[in-house]
Structures are given as C-alpha cells and as structure tokens.
Design an enzyme around this catalytic site. Structure first.
Site, PDB file in Angstrom:
ATOM      1  N   GLU A  56       0.823  -1.214   0.000  1.00 52.87           N
ATOM      2  CA  GLU A  56       0.000   0.000   0.000  1.00 52.87           C
ATOM      3  C   GLU A  56       0.858   1.267   0.000  1.00 52.87           C
ATOM      4  O   GLU A  56       0.386   2.337   0.380  1.00 52.87           O
ATOM      5  CB  GLU A  56      -0.936  -0.007   1.206  1.00 52.87           C
ATOM      6  CG  GLU A  56      -2.052  -1.013   1.071  1.00 52.87           C
ATOM      7  CD  GLU A  56      -2.909  -1.050   2.321  1.00 52.87           C
ATOM      8  OE1 GLU A  56      -3.944  -0.397   2.342  1.00 52.87           O
ATOM      9  OE2 GLU A  56      -2.517  -1.733   3.285  1.00 52.87           O
ATOM     10  N   SER A  77      -6.562  -2.318   1.947  1.00 56.06           N
ATOM     11  CA  SER A  77      -6.961  -1.909   0.600  1.00 56.06           C
ATOM     12  C   SER A  77      -7.564  -3.058  -0.191  1.00 56.06           C
ATOM     13  O   SER A  77      -7.528  -3.061  -1.420  1.00 56.06           O
ATOM     14  CB  SER A  77      -5.784  -1.293  -0.176  1.00 56.06           C
ATOM     15  OG  SER A  77      -5.495  -0.021   0.343  1.00 56.06           O
ATOM     16  N   TYR A  95      -9.523   3.408  -5.467  1.00 54.28           N
ATOM     17  CA  TYR A  95      -8.580   4.468  -5.841  1.00 54.28           C
ATOM     18  C   TYR A  95      -8.731   4.980  -7.270  1.00 54.28           C
ATOM     19  O   TYR A  95      -7.916   5.767  -7.731  1.00 54.28           O
ATOM     20  CB  TYR A  95      -7.141   4.017  -5.544  1.00 54.28           C
ATOM     21  CG  TYR A  95      -7.008   3.605  -4.095  1.00 54.28           C
ATOM     22  CD1 TYR A  95      -7.248   4.529  -3.083  1.00 54.28           C
ATOM     23  CD2 TYR A  95      -6.714   2.292  -3.731  1.00 54.28           C
ATOM     24  CE1 TYR A  95      -7.176   4.167  -1.742  1.00 54.28           C
ATOM     25  CE2 TYR A  95      -6.641   1.918  -2.390  1.00 54.28           C
ATOM     26  CZ  TYR A  95      -6.869   2.858  -1.412  1.00 54.28           C
ATOM     27  OH  TYR A  95      -6.811   2.494  -0.097  1.00 54.28           O
ATOM     28  N   ARG A 132     -11.229   4.104  11.759  1.00 56.41           N
ATOM     29  CA  ARG A 132     -12.348   3.862  10.852  1.00 56.41           C
ATOM     30  C   ARG A 132     -12.805   2.417  11.001  1.00 56.41           C
ATOM     31  O   ARG A 132     -11.966   1.506  11.027  1.00 56.41           O
ATOM     32  CB  ARG A 132     -11.928   4.113   9.393  1.00 56.41           C
ATOM     33  CG  ARG A 132     -13.127   4.234   8.445  1.00 56.41           C
ATOM     34  CD  ARG A 132     -12.723   4.153   6.983  1.00 56.41           C
ATOM     35  NE  ARG A 132     -12.414   2.788   6.613  1.00 56.41           N
ATOM     36  CZ  ARG A 132     -11.299   2.414   5.980  1.00 56.41           C
ATOM     37  NH1 ARG A 132     -10.386   3.290   5.642  1.00 56.41           N
ATOM     38  NH2 ARG A 132     -11.111   1.142   5.677  1.00 56.41           N
ATOM     39  N   ASP A 178     -15.115  -0.674   9.485  1.00 58.16           N
ATOM     40  CA  ASP A 178     -15.773  -1.147   8.263  1.00 58.16           C
ATOM     41  C   ASP A 178     -16.856  -2.157   8.627  1.00 58.16           C
ATOM     42  O   ASP A 178     -16.589  -3.137   9.322  1.00 58.16           O
ATOM     43  CB  ASP A 178     -14.741  -1.783   7.321  1.00 58.16           C
ATOM     44  CG  ASP A 178     -13.709  -0.775   6.832  1.00 58.16           C
ATOM     45  OD1 ASP A 178     -13.984   0.434   6.924  1.00 58.16           O
ATOM     46  OD2 ASP A 178     -12.634  -1.197   6.364  1.00 58.16           O
ATOM     47  N   GLU A 220     -13.821  -4.962  10.278  1.00 54.94           N
ATOM     48  CA  GLU A 220     -12.496  -4.628  10.794  1.00 54.94           C
ATOM     49  C   GLU A 220     -12.453  -3.164  11.215  1.00 54.94           C
ATOM     50  O   GLU A 220     -13.334  -2.378  10.866  1.00 54.94           O
ATOM     51  CB  GLU A 220     -11.435  -4.878   9.710  1.00 54.94           C
ATOM     52  CG  GLU A 220     -11.720  -4.109   8.442  1.00 54.94           C
ATOM     53  CD  GLU A 220     -10.482  -3.574   7.764  1.00 54.94           C
ATOM     54  OE1 GLU A 220      -9.372  -3.810   8.245  1.00 54.94           O
ATOM     55  OE2 GLU A 220     -10.653  -2.878   6.752  1.00 54.94           O
ATOM     56  N   ASN A 224      -9.632   0.199  11.470  1.00 52.44           N
ATOM     57  CA  ASN A 224      -8.347   0.674  10.941  1.00 52.44           C
ATOM     58  C   ASN A 224      -7.775   1.766  11.827  1.00 52.44           C
ATOM     59  O   ASN A 224      -8.429   2.783  12.064  1.00 52.44           O
ATOM     60  CB  ASN A 224      -8.552   1.225   9.528  1.00 52.44           C
ATOM     61  CG  ASN A 224      -9.060   0.144   8.579  1.00 52.44           C
ATOM     62  OD1 ASN A 224      -8.284  -0.652   8.081  1.00 52.44           O
ATOM     63  ND2 ASN A 224     -10.369   0.079   8.380  1.00 52.44           N
ATOM     64  N   GLY A 273      -7.237   5.587   5.592  1.00 52.49           N
ATOM     65  CA  GLY A 273      -6.733   6.234   4.374  1.00 52.49           C
ATOM     66  C   GLY A 273      -7.184   7.684   4.306  1.00 52.49           C
ATOM     67  O   GLY A 273      -8.282   8.031   4.763  1.00 52.49           O
TER      68      GLY A 273
END
Ligand SMILES: Nc1ncnc2c1ncn2[C@@H]1O[C@H](COP(=O)(O)OP(=O)(O)OP(=O)(O)O)[C@@H](O)[C@H]1O
Ligand SMILES: [Mg+2]
Length: 316
Positions: A13, A151, A221, A260, A262, A275, A277, A281
């Site tokens: 990443e 990612s 992305y 964050r 998910d 999960e 983070n 990002g």
C-alpha cells in the site's frame, strides 16, 4: 514547531500511503497551525533523521505492515517522539483481523463467522480436505482475505467451491495467514471516529456502493468508480447502531485519535463488524476525509488538534 508526516514504506500500500501523506501534509500547511510540515519516507536513514531533527510531532500515514502493525509506532515510542494515532499495542490488535473480530464478538458485536489458517496447514493437511471442511463450516459464498493487510489487496469473493483455491493463492500472496469469512449480503458502511479533547466523536456513516461485489483496490482508488452516500441511506436507528459499533471498536481496541470501522449492514439492519483501521486512508477518494467534510470539518483543523493533543500527552 516541526511536524513530520511519515508516508511510503515498503508495504503493497506504499502508493496509497504516499497519497494519504501528501493530503495530510497539505491540510496541515493550510491549517491554523504555524508549523513546518515535512513528508518523510521510511528507510534505513529514518531513525538518524528523526534524532537529528527531533520533530515536535510525527503523523504516521503508513498503511499496511510496519505502519499499522505497531512496529513503527514502537520505534517512535522508544525515541520518545509524540505521534498522532493509536499506540503500538492497539494498532497491533486492530491490524490482526481475527484478533480484532474476537475482541468485538466478546463485547457483544456481531462479526461474520470465520476461520483463519496459515499456509502451512494447507500443506500439512491437504488443501482439498481443508477447503471442504471450511465450506462445510462457513458455507458459501465466503470471502477470502489476508488476516493482516489492507486496501482489499488479496481479498476475493468465493461463490462456488471451484473458485476457492485461486482465492487462497491470492490471499497468501499478501499474508502467511488467510481468513475465510462468511459473506454478508448487505449495505457496506464505513464509520469514522475522531477524538476531540479526548472524547471520541463519531462522523456520519459513509455508504459505499462499489461497481462489483467487493470494494476492491480499483474501486477504492479510481475516482468516479464507486458511489458514496453520506449519511448512509439507512433508517435512523440503524445509523445509530452503526455509530455505536464504531465507538465500541474504538474503545474495545483502545484506539486513539482517529479510526475507521468497516461494517456491512444486513437486511435486518444488523451491522456486522469486518475490521477497524488505526491508520485510515486519507487520499482524495478515501472515506475519512469525505466523512469529515460531510460533518463540516476540515482535515487540517482536525489533524492540527490531534497534533496538539499528541504533543500534550504525557508519557506518550
Ligand atoms: N464478510 C464480508 N462480507 C461482505 N463483504 C466483505 C466481507 N469481507 C470483506 N468484504 C468486502 O471486501 C472489502 C475488503 O475487506 P476488509 O475491509 O475486511 O479488508 P481490508 O483489505 O483490510 O480493507 P481496508 O483497506 O479497508 O483496511 C470490504 O471493503 C468489503 O467490500
Ligand atoms: Mg476494510
């Protein structure tokens, strides 16, 4: 005042991290913080450079291993340099998906059934038998992903048994341990948390509508490929339940400053934890900056506040 934004590193990443780092640096330069902000890659000269420069604060924007598994944060802690974000030990808990899932399940949060196995188990026990046993236990469809990664690299959906072996190969390309997790059919939502004066605040839930089955690397992305709705198009009580899970993940994993979570919300309105983070990002297409903007906040102001908090933190 000197702030170093760490970005790059050797993870798959790397590119995402460089973009996150650039975005955060620019935001800090445009904030009210009178600071000299420099971006720095991670290489064999980093420790020497940090010792020489002795920045007031570091903002780690590294994704993937080293940035998120706690290693680099351990180094920053050893160097006694304040940094924004979770401690090494909390980042390590969140980065390991099966560990994070277990802790959240123990706290009463729903997380899809899963089995995580190292590559060596398939060699020792025979891939066909192991895959059969997994399908029996979890059922199809299921998602295969590296236990430590990001990612969505190496993640794939297995609808039929014949797709399973190549999905495993894909996951093992990124991690020694692969997780096979029950697929939850529903609405994908990301809920971001940031701290203000030590109090976690939850940002509006971002609903993610990728073009394919998974919110995969290209959906993330390539600008314009994925649709986002903020707040997510879900009933008020379901949005509240999503916010509660994100705050619980932040608390249970002892995450700090920002995070964050998910989730997938099923047809009954139950949020399933995928999960959390520790290094969300921050690229142009990332979820955290979008959620901040929807709340009328700027990345620069929020990061500047977190930098001040990190500097003021005693004992790091
Ligand atoms: N159990 C599941 N059910 C449905 N979709 C899933 C499931 N697990 C993963 N996905 C899909 O795969 C994507 C990647 O999975 P996940 O968020 O667990 O991994 P990641 O690679 O660590 O991502 P990140 O960069 O967000 O840290 C999710 O965004 C989602 O679209
Ligand atoms: Mg994710």
């Amino acid at each position: 005042m000197q702030i170093v934004v760490l970005a790059g590193g050797l993870s798959p990443e790397r590119d995402v991290s460089l973009r996150s780092g650039r975005r955060v640096s620019e935001a800090l330069r445009n904030s009210d913080m009178m600071a000299e902000v420099t971006e720095s890659d991670v290489d064999a000269t980093l420790i020497r450079r940090l010792r020489q420069q002795a920045p007031n604060c570091v903002v780690p924007m590294l994704h993937g291993a080293a940035g998120e598994d706690g290693a680099l944060r351990d180094v920053l802690q050893a160097l006694r340099i304040p940094f924004v974000g979770s401690s090494a030990s909390s980042a390590r808990l969140a980065y390991d998906k099966p560990v994070a899932k277990t802790l959240l399940q123990q706290a009463g949060v729903s997380s899809p059934r899963s089995i995580s196995l190292p590559h060596s188990t398939f060699r020792e026990l025979g891939a066909t038998e192991v895959l059969d046993a997994v399908v029996n236990e979890i059922g199809l469809p299921l998602v295969v992903k590296p236990t430590r990664g990001g990612s969505a690299l190496g993640a794939s959906l297995v609808r039929e048994a014949h797709e399973f072996p190549s999905a495993m190969v894909g996951a093992f390309a990124y991690s020694d341990v692969a997780m096979m997790e029950a697929w939850v059919d529903g609405v994908e939502v990301a809920v971001c948390v940031y701290e203000s004066h030590g109090e976690p605040r939850v940002l509006p839930a971002v609903e993610i509508v990728p073009p394919g089955d998974l919110y995969d690397y290209s959906a993330r992305y390539t600008a314009g490929t994925t649709e986002f709705f903020i707040p997510a198009r879900l009933p008020g009580p379901v949005l509240d339940a999503c916010a509660a899970v994100a705050l619980q993940a932040h608390a249970v994993l002892a995450l700090r400053d920002w995070s964050r979570c998910d989730l997938i919300v099923d047809a009954e309105g139950v949020p399933w934890f995928l999960e959390a983070n520790a290094a969300p990002g921050m690229t142009e297409t990332s979820l955290f900056p979008q959620a901040l903007a929807a709340a009328g906040l700027t990345l620069g102001d929020v990061t500047a506040t977190l930098v001040r908090t990190a500097i003021g933190r005693s004992g790091l």
